[in-house]
Design an enzyme around this catalytic site. Structure first.
Site, PDB file in Angstrom:
ATOM      1  N   SER A 127     -21.555  18.086 -14.116  1.00 48.90           N
ATOM      2  CA  SER A 127     -22.684  18.354 -13.112  1.00 48.90           C
ATOM      3  C   SER A 127     -23.842  18.970 -13.570  1.00 48.90           C
ATOM      4  CB  SER A 127     -22.057  19.399 -12.155  1.00 48.90           C
ATOM      5  OG  SER A 127     -23.135  19.854 -11.487  1.00 48.90           O
ATOM      6  N   GLN A 149     -23.757  13.615 -14.239  1.00 47.20           N
ATOM      7  CA  GLN A 149     -24.100  13.590 -12.699  1.00 47.20           C
ATOM      8  C   GLN A 149     -25.356  14.210 -12.499  1.00 47.20           C
ATOM      9  OE1 GLN A 149     -23.670  16.857 -10.315  1.00 47.20           O
ATOM     10  NE2 GLN A 149     -24.821  15.771  -9.239  1.00 47.20           N
ATOM     11  N   TYR A 151     -28.424  15.841 -10.071  1.00 43.68           N
ATOM     12  CA  TYR A 151     -29.001  16.419  -9.219  1.00 43.68           C
ATOM     13  C   TYR A 151     -30.338  16.262  -9.378  1.00 43.68           C
ATOM     14  CZ  TYR A 151     -25.019  18.400  -6.472  1.00 43.68           C
ATOM     15  OH  TYR A 151     -23.721  18.473  -5.654  1.00 43.68           O
ATOM     16  N   THR A 177     -25.896  11.886  -7.444  1.00 48.34           N
ATOM     17  CA  THR A 177     -25.209  12.448  -6.055  1.00 48.34           C
ATOM     18  C   THR A 177     -26.510  12.580  -5.087  1.00 48.34           C
ATOM     19  OG1 THR A 177     -23.696  13.655  -7.319  1.00 48.34           O
ATOM     20  CG2 THR A 177     -24.226  14.574  -5.113  1.00 48.34           C
ATOM     21  N   ARG A 186     -22.168  26.347   5.020  1.00 43.00           N
ATOM     22  CA  ARG A 186     -20.910  26.760   4.640  1.00 43.00           C
ATOM     23  C   ARG A 186     -20.597  28.298   4.861  1.00 43.00           C
ATOM     24  NH1 ARG A 186     -21.240  24.015  -1.568  1.00 43.00           N
ATOM     25  NH2 ARG A 186     -21.875  21.929  -0.712  1.00 43.00           N
ATOM     26  N   LYS A 260     -23.478   8.457  -5.742  1.00 46.36           N
ATOM     27  CA  LYS A 260     -22.196   9.252  -5.011  1.00 46.36           C
ATOM     28  C   LYS A 260     -22.599   9.738  -3.570  1.00 46.36           C
ATOM     29  CE  LYS A 260     -19.410  13.061  -6.270  1.00 46.36           C
ATOM     30  NZ  LYS A 260     -19.740  14.443  -5.523  1.00 46.36           N
ATOM     31  N   HIS A 284     -18.379  14.575  -0.398  1.00 44.91           N
ATOM     32  CA  HIS A 284     -18.423  15.767  -0.993  1.00 44.91           C
ATOM     33  C   HIS A 284     -17.249  16.666  -0.580  1.00 44.91           C
ATOM     34  CE1 HIS A 284     -21.864  17.357  -3.659  1.00 44.91           C
ATOM     35  NE2 HIS A 284     -21.235  18.681  -3.579  1.00 44.91           N
ATOM     36  N   ASP A 315     -13.975   9.595  -3.834  1.00 44.75           N
ATOM     37  CA  ASP A 315     -13.282  10.948  -3.725  1.00 44.75           C
ATOM     38  C   ASP A 315     -13.557  11.416  -2.304  1.00 44.75           C
ATOM     39  OD1 ASP A 315     -15.602  12.398  -3.259  1.00 44.75           O
ATOM     40  OD2 ASP A 315     -16.190  12.591  -5.651  1.00 44.75           O
ATOM     41  N   GLY A 317     -10.570  14.569  -0.961  1.00 46.77           N
ATOM     42  CA  GLY A 317      -9.102  14.873  -0.463  1.00 46.77           C
ATOM     43  C   GLY A 317      -7.962  14.141  -1.408  1.00 46.77           C
ATOM     44  N   VAL A 318      -8.099  13.643  -2.657  1.00 47.11           N
ATOM     45  CA  VAL A 318      -7.280  13.382  -3.311  1.00 47.11           C
ATOM     46  C   VAL A 318      -6.480  14.664  -4.105  1.00 47.11           C
ATOM     47  CG1 VAL A 318      -6.425  12.124  -5.421  1.00 47.11           C
ATOM     48  CG2 VAL A 318      -8.187  11.310  -4.075  1.00 47.11           C
ATOM     49  N   GLY A 338     -11.488  16.475  -7.463  1.00 47.67           N
ATOM     50  CA  GLY A 338     -12.294  17.732  -7.396  1.00 47.67           C
ATOM     51  C   GLY A 338     -11.637  19.188  -7.351  1.00 47.67           C
ATOM     52  N   ARG A 339     -11.457  19.458  -6.462  1.00 47.33           N
ATOM     53  CA  ARG A 339     -10.672  20.919  -6.415  1.00 47.33           C
ATOM     54  C   ARG A 339      -9.388  20.802  -7.093  1.00 47.33           C
ATOM     55  NH1 ARG A 339     -12.667  19.819  -1.196  1.00 47.33           N
ATOM     56  NH2 ARG A 339     -14.141  21.359  -0.270  1.00 47.33           N
TER      57      ARG A 339
HETATM   58  C1  LIG Z   1     -16.550  24.033  -6.204  1.00 46.64           C
HETATM   59  C2  LIG Z   1     -17.016  22.624  -6.088  1.00 46.64           C
HETATM   60  C3  LIG Z   1     -18.373  22.524  -6.735  1.00 46.64           C
HETATM   61  C4  LIG Z   1     -18.801  21.077  -6.540  1.00 46.64           C
HETATM   62  N1  LIG Z   1     -20.138  20.883  -7.194  1.00 46.64           N
HETATM   63  C5  LIG Z   1     -20.578  19.631  -7.156  1.00 46.64           C
HETATM   64  C6  LIG Z   1     -21.679  18.964  -8.053  1.00 46.64           C
HETATM   65  O1  LIG Z   1     -22.317  19.941  -8.741  1.00 46.64           O
HETATM   66  N2  LIG Z   1     -22.153  17.927  -8.119  1.00 46.64           N
HETATM   67  C7  LIG Z   1     -21.440  16.788  -7.338  1.00 46.64           C
HETATM   68  O2  LIG Z   1     -21.839  15.828  -7.221  1.00 46.64           O
HETATM   69  N3  LIG Z   1     -20.271  17.250  -6.565  1.00 46.64           N
HETATM   70  C8  LIG Z   1     -20.013  18.376  -6.677  1.00 46.64           C
HETATM   71  N4  LIG Z   1     -18.975  18.780  -5.888  1.00 46.64           N
HETATM   72  C9  LIG Z   1     -18.244  17.753  -4.967  1.00 46.64           C
HETATM   73  C10 LIG Z   1     -17.125  16.798  -5.861  1.00 46.64           C
HETATM   74  O3  LIG Z   1     -17.833  16.083  -6.765  1.00 46.64           O
HETATM   75  C11 LIG Z   1     -16.264  15.844  -5.214  1.00 46.64           C
HETATM   76  O4  LIG Z   1     -17.093  15.184  -4.483  1.00 46.64           O
HETATM   77  C12 LIG Z   1     -15.316  16.738  -4.284  1.00 46.64           C
HETATM   78  O5  LIG Z   1     -14.778  17.808  -4.830  1.00 46.64           O
HETATM   79  C13 LIG Z   1     -14.000  15.652  -3.852  1.00 46.64           C
HETATM   80  O6  LIG Z   1     -13.108  16.380  -2.959  1.00 46.64           O
HETATM   81  P1  LIG Z   1     -11.770  17.131  -3.416  1.00 46.64           P
HETATM   82  O7  LIG Z   1     -12.245  18.457  -3.978  1.00 46.64           O
HETATM   83  O8  LIG Z   1     -11.180  17.012  -2.423  1.00 46.64           O
HETATM   84  O9  LIG Z   1     -11.470  16.375  -4.507  1.00 46.64           O
HETATM   85  C14 LIG Z   1     -18.185  20.221  -5.996  1.00 46.64           C
HETATM   86  C15 LIG Z   1     -16.902  20.331  -5.144  1.00 46.64           C
HETATM   87  C16 LIG Z   1     -16.532  21.629  -5.482  1.00 46.64           C
HETATM   88  C17 LIG Z   1     -15.154  21.913  -4.740  1.00 46.64           C
HETATM   89  C1  LIG Z   2     -24.237  24.024  -7.607  1.00 48.08           C
HETATM   90  C2  LIG Z   2     -23.751  23.009  -6.333  1.00 48.08           C
HETATM   91  C3  LIG Z   2     -24.700  22.677  -5.489  1.00 48.08           C
HETATM   92  C4  LIG Z   2     -22.486  22.691  -6.408  1.00 48.08           C
HETATM   93  C5  LIG Z   2     -22.102  21.763  -5.138  1.00 48.08           C
HETATM   94  O1  LIG Z   2     -22.446  20.522  -5.194  1.00 48.08           O
HETATM   95  C6  LIG Z   2     -21.155  22.385  -4.024  1.00 48.08           C
HETATM   96  O2  LIG Z   2     -21.127  23.396  -4.171  1.00 48.08           O
HETATM   97  O3  LIG Z   2     -20.691  21.446  -3.496  1.00 48.08           O
END
Ligand SMILES: Cc1cc2nc3c(=O)[nH]c(=O)nc-3n(C[C@H](O)[C@H](O)[C@H](O)COP(=O)(O)O)c2cc1C
Ligand SMILES: CC(C)CC(=O)C(=O)O
Length: 387
Positions: A127, A149, A151, A177, A186, A260, A284, A315, A317-318, A338-339
């Site tokens: 990121s 990635q 931003y 993204t 949120r 993305k 996301h 991506d 929900g996986v 992700g998570r």
């Molecule tokens: C804590 C957290 C931070 C994230 N930060 C970014 C990020 O910096 N850039 C980005 O493109 N997506 C970010 N995402 C989104 C993830 O890339 C991804 O789209 C998402 O987590 C997919 O869903 P999942 O968590 O259910 O797998 C973030 C997600 C989480 C949970």
């Molecule tokens: C630093 C953030 C913008 C990270 C992000 O994409 C998120 O929290 O979903």
């Protein structure tokens, strides 16, 4: 005599590597454990989503509406999970999604996760909002595959600096993204007053950038830290961007580019028209628009629209190997998680992330085998029935 954990590894993981015996192999239980170990604020930041979190729930429910129909007697003794996506050969169609501010989950943050990704051979997507610099993470990732990635900040010079640094540090593909030029509503973060980057946590990558430093009058120290954070917040995203701006990216990035956050087939077509190599169908993880379409439901129309013209990744929900098989059957070339890996990072650092990746790959392999498929390319819509 071997321990139950050895037996489990031997029988169920068949050489795909070790898991951490103390960590659950069911990643939904891993999430519950992370909820008990992390601070409420950090866990809320990871697990939370936009608004009532309806889209985050819908992401999971969409997987449940598809069921796998196994086929028998098809010689699945040897299986091949390997694919090539965005120019990168991968041992399995899985990448670590870009996740910002990973140091809030583990002090080693992105470095630990990038080491684990390299050990398993899966692409690590760094990121822009990372707690360690582009170069530090590249060093931790070593010979592993890595993508960057972006931003896309308001300051174009800063965007170019990120792209040049990433290319120089061996990131081979660019993920742009589009869905997070502003952070969504949120409630978990709002109620806990928790946005780590607004305290300067986790944005070291920006602070280490020469263009960023020039803008804030030099290296970030206690003296200009507040100004640096304000500059970061003012520059983070650019709501004025349009499709025409993609040309600028093409000028400054010479490898594959994937957009993305695509959820509409017309946007996928526009990405192809703009010369993009791939799209990532994603909402996301439900973190941006409460009420947005479940990501898995958005996938088939996008695949239909750009099949053979662009790579389609997925991506949101996986959580299981079976989920991955379902997304692939619906036309994704690879999925990002992700998570799931974030919880592994929180619970066990590098070993915790490796654990998660090994579990996902082993379950994917077993799902392929038991459903009668020897290769990823054999997966198609006939794997599934809608319920
Ligand atoms: C804590 C957290 C931070 C994230 N930060 C970014 C990020 O910096 N850039 C980005 O493109 N997506 C970010 N995402 C989104 C993830 O890339 C991804 O789209 C998402 O987590 C997919 O869903 P999942 O968590 O259910 O797998 C973030 C997600 C989480 C949970
Ligand atoms: C630093 C953030 C913008 C990270 C992000 O994409 C998120 O929290 O979903």
């Amino acid at each position: 005599m071997s321990s139950p954990a050895d037996f489990q590894n031997e029988i169920y993981l068949r050489g795909l590597g070790d898991v951490v015996p103390e960590l659950p192999t069911d990643l939904t239980r891993l999430e519950a454990l992370a909820g008990r170990r992390l601070s409420a604020a950090a866990f809320g930041y990871a697990a939370g989503a936009a608004g009532t979190e309806a889209t985050a729930r819908a992401n999971r429910e969409a997987f449940d509406r598809w069921r796998i129909v196994p086929r028998m007697l098809r010689d699945v003794a040897e299986r091949d999970l390997s694919v090539r996506v965005l120019g990168t050969p991968m041992p399995a169609p899985v990448a670590l999604a870009p996740v910002g501010v990973q140091s809030i989950f583990h002090p080693d943050g992105e470095r630990a996760a990038a080491r684990a990704a390299a050990a398993v051979g899966l692409p690590y997507v760094l990121s822009t909002a990372s707690s360690y610099s582009i170069e530090e993470v590249a060093q931790a990732n070593g010979d592993g595959p890595r993508w960057y990635q972006l931003y896309w900040p308001k300051d174009r010079e800063l965007a170019v600096s990120f792209l040049e640094r990433a290319a120089a540090a061996g990131y081979t593909a660019l993920v742009v993204t589009l869905d997070t030029f502003a952070l969504a509503w949120r409630p978990r973060d709002l109620d806990q007053a928790y946005l780590p980057f607004l305290r300067g946590i986790g944005v070291a990558n920006y602070f280490s950038d020469p263009v960023f430093q020039k803008a804030v009058g030099g290296p970030v120290t206690d003296a200009n830290r507040d100004a640096a954070i304000l500059h970061w917040a003012a520059n983070f995203g650019n709501p004025s961007l349009t499709w025409d701006d993609l040309e600028f990216l093409r000028e400054h990035w010479h490898g594959p580019i994937a957009l993305k956050g695509i959820q509409h087939p017309d946007d996928a077509r526009r990405a192809v028209d703009a010369g993009m190599d791939g799209v990532i169908v994603s909402n996301h993880g439900g973190r941006q628009i409460d009420g947005a379409v479940a990501s898995l439901d958005a996938l088939p129309p996008v695949v239909e629209a750009v099949r053979d013209q662009a790579e389609v990744l997925f991506d949101s929900g996986v959580r299981t190997g079976a989920d991955i098989a379902k997304a692939l059957a619906l036309g994704a070339q690879a999925v990002l998680v992700g998570r799931s890996f974030v919880y592994g990072l929180a619970l066990g650092g590098e070993a915790g992330v490796t654990h998660v990746l090994r579990c996902l790959l082993a379950e994917l392999d077993l799902t392929l085998m038991l459903s009668g498929h020897a290769r990823i390319a054999d997966l198609g819509p006939d794997l599934l029935v809608g319920t």
